[in-house]
Design an enzyme around this catalytic site. Structure first.
Site, PDB file in Angstrom:
ATOM      1  N   GLU A  65       0.811  -1.223   0.000  1.00 39.25           N
ATOM      2  CA  GLU A  65       0.000   0.000   0.000  1.00 39.25           C
ATOM      3  C   GLU A  65       0.839   1.266   0.000  1.00 39.25           C
ATOM      4  OE1 GLU A  65      -0.646  -2.587   2.036  1.00 39.25           O
ATOM      5  OE2 GLU A  65      -2.511  -3.345   1.147  1.00 39.25           O
ATOM      6  N   HIS A 134     -11.046  -4.922   9.090  1.00 34.20           N
ATOM      7  CA  HIS A 134     -11.589  -4.707   7.742  1.00 34.20           C
ATOM      8  C   HIS A 134     -12.930  -3.961   7.783  1.00 34.20           C
ATOM      9  CE1 HIS A 134      -8.635  -7.780   6.744  1.00 34.20           C
ATOM     10  NE2 HIS A 134      -8.866  -7.629   5.465  1.00 34.20           N
TER      11      HIS A 134
END
Lengths: 330, 316
Positions: A65, A134
């Site tokens: 990321e 998440h």
């Protein structure tokens, strides 16, 4: 201008159509992220793009990321218009330096000599059993950083118009997509017309109180408002659509009419955007119109748990929003 | 290298050295604000690599960015004005020493975050690939940076996509106060290239001739579609990490041993050997000194920026 209204479009399909249209129109637009090529993205938003535009413009990355956001920032500094998909907004944290210290600062610290026209799209929020790592709603973190813009649409047509505007914007934009919105249907204009960033919309006019919301929580809030309408409580529901720039003017005008203010988001109440909206309204001419205490509705101050009853307890449900509003207005 | 080119590099290195020596003095005199990270001792690397770049190529720099900025051709006056916080500075006083940049000349900027510029240079290289442009990016980093996660991610991304980029580690032996031997289990930092499937070389960074040879190999490889290279330049910073670091952690004699192989003196010796006259070198030295004196005068003459310009610059 082509302006056909398709009967019903999924929020996710609206995003796909918008990305494809932007890539067709502007060779500087490209998309980069994890599993976005042949797989079509974890939520299917980029399906078909690699077949249409080829690999140099639809870039499947390693799980990196920080690297892929940084690569996007560098490309944006060279005048390209990258759309970066971060598979879950929780992973924005892995890229925090590149977002906060690079993307948000480059234009400013180099004296305005260079822009960073990057859009970071990312699914956020809970309600689908993905547990603590998440399911977060971290939008307030980014709202807090000067140099970033933060967008959180709630309808397919807004997703379209706001994503176009975000891609055009010369600044870094974090574009939050609640996971439960992807399957929400609504009308979408097949039009390249932009919805300007920083313009809220009144989803339900009402006279008894103003309730400010955004993204998927807006739908829950609207549903709660309809239920309360059956008991004779008439709420005005405002959908912010863009969190920064924040359209506080629309909120203030509404509070001046209704005399009451509540905020409703899925994010944890503590340190959330709702608190800032309240502070801004209380600091405005609308303060004297307030007839009573303000209200913040949001998640309990907890990470999002897994087991269904626990998750439902932590996240604000329609019933929870309805009962909070009812008790507040009593 | 032809004598004329070498004379130009000699002047570039002198400009770098005089610029930073002057900055050091201005700080000591209380005329500069904030902090500084001086490039003194590392001049052969910036001059050797940036001197090989063509118009359209870009670099991303580090904390220690003054030297790279000079090497990319920036006006020392606008640089000094930036350090002095003046509106006439390269970033109009918004960046200062740690964010000195000159995008017009292909310098994406110095970076206050260790390793933070490495993904940016990689992204610039990606933009060349997508646009099918024949340009190359150079990503400078110090020896602290390769232990940052984003650097690993960028090297991997550049390698799998064969991006036109050269990664340059300027190993000046210390990451702030931490000696390289305490922060790496490997002998040569270029060994890490193996893990990414790209060539890696460790080079004597004091010797501009060796720097240039390696730079040419890596830049040619990048420009011809061969992908990235990792170069470790072995060097030494003569000063401490930043303004308030007297570098007491260095063993006695270490600095003098490195000064015996001073990068500017290596070039001077070669020029004399090649037949350049002492008078010509003295002339170039005087030109560099005059340029830096003029840079200080330009910097000090510039007005401070107006605070009303701050908020309009937060967003483009």
């Amino acid at each position: 201008m082509i302006q056909t209204t398709t009967a019903e479009t999924l929020f996710g399909k609206a995003l796909n159509w918008t990305i494809a249209t932007a890539m067709e129109t502007d060779p500087n637009v490209f998309i980069i992220g994890e599993d976005i090529g042949q797989f079509g993205g974890a939520f299917g938003i980029t399906k078909g793009l690699v077949e249409k535009f080829g690999k140099p413009r639809v870039l499947d990355t390693p799980i990196s990321e920080a690297g892929l956001v940084g690569v996007g920032v560098g490309a944006a500094m060279m005048g390209m218009r990258p759309i970066v998909e971060i598979q879950f907004s929780d992973f924005l944290v892995n890229a925090m330096d590149q977002i906060v210290n690079q993307a948000a600062k480059v234009h400013f610290m180099f004296g305005g000599n260079v822009n960073v026209p990057i859009v970071i799209r990312t699914p956020f929020g809970g309600g689908v059993g993905l547990a603590a790592q998440h399911s977060q709603s971290l939008e307030a973190w980014f709202y807090h950083v000067p140099g970033l813009k933060v967008v959180a649409p709630s309808t397919p047509d807004d997703a379209r118009g706001l994503l176009f505007a975000s891609i055009d914007d010369p600044n870094p934009v974090i574009f939050f997509e609640h996971k439960l919105l992807y399957s929400v249907k609504g009308p979408m204009h097949e039009s390249i017309e932009r919805i300007p960033l920083g313009k809220a919309v009144v989803r339900r006019p009402g006279k008894d109180a103003t309730v400010v919301s955004y993204s998927f929580a807006m739908h829950k809030t609207l549903e709660a408002a309809e239920k309360l309408a059956a008991s004779g409580i008439d709420l005005e529901v405002i959908d912010l659509r863009t969190l920064y720039p924040l359209d506080i003017g629309t909120v203030i005008a509404s509070v001046e009419r209704t005399g009451r203010l509540a905020v409703s988001h899925e994010a944890v109440v503590r340190g959330g955007i709702g608190g800032d909206i309240i502070a801004q309204v209380c600091g405005s001419k609308a303060f004297s119109k307030l007839k009573g205490p303000v209200l913040r509705i949001g998640a309990k101050e907890s990470p999002v748990p897994y087991s269904p009853p626990l998750e439902s307890y932590v996240l604000p449900s329609v019933e929870h929003i309805e009962s909070e509003l009812r008790a507040w207005l009593k | 290298m032809k004598t004329e080119v070498l004379l130009a590099r000699f002047k570039m290195m002198l400009l770098m050295r005089r610029f930073d020596e002057t900055v050091d003095r201005l700080y000591a005199a209380g005329k500069l604000y904030g902090t500084i990270h001086l490039y003194i001792g590392q001049e052969a690397i910036g001059a050797g690599i940036c001197g090989e770049l063509q118009h359209g190529d870009v670099i991303a720099s580090t904390h220690r960015g003054h030297g790279h900025n000079v090497a990319m051709g920036s006006d020392p006056g606008a640089m000094m004005a930036e350090l002095l916080g003046r509106v006439t500075g390269l970033c109009h006083g918004f960046g200062g020493s740690m964010h000195i940049a000159d995008q017009k000349l292909g310098n994406l900027g110095a970076n206050g975050i260790v390793g933070g510029g490495v993904p940016l240079a990689t992204g610039a290289a990606l933009s060349f690939k997508i646009r099918e442009l024949p340009y190359v990016a150079v990503s400078f980093m110090g020896d602290g940076a390769p232990n940052e996660g984003c650097v690993h991610e960028s090297l991997n991304i550049a390698a799998i996509w064969k991006l036109p980029i050269v990664f340059v580690i300027e190993n000046n032996q210390y990451g702030m106060s931490a000696p390289v031997k305490d922060t790496y289990a490997i002998e040569r930092l270029s060994e890490r290239a193996v893990a990414y499937g790209m060539p890696g070389e460790s080079i004597d960074g004091q010797d501009i001739f060796k720097v240039v040879e390696a730079a040419r190999r890596a830049i040619d490889r990048a420009r011809s579609g061969g992908g990235p290279t990792l170069l470790e330049m072995i060097t030494y910073r003569y000063k401490g990490h930043s303004r308030n670091d007297p570098a007491r952690y260095r063993p006695a004699g270490e600095l003098d041993a490195w000064k015996a192989r001073d990068p500017i003196e290596i070039v001077r010796a070669r020029l004399l050997q090649d037949g350049a006259s002492e008078a010509r070198l003295a002339e170039i030295t005087a030109e560099a000194e005059a340029a830096i004196t003029a840079a200080v005068a330009f910097g000090e003459a510039g007005p401070f920026p107006d605070p009303k310009d701050v908020l309009p610059k937060v967003y483009a």
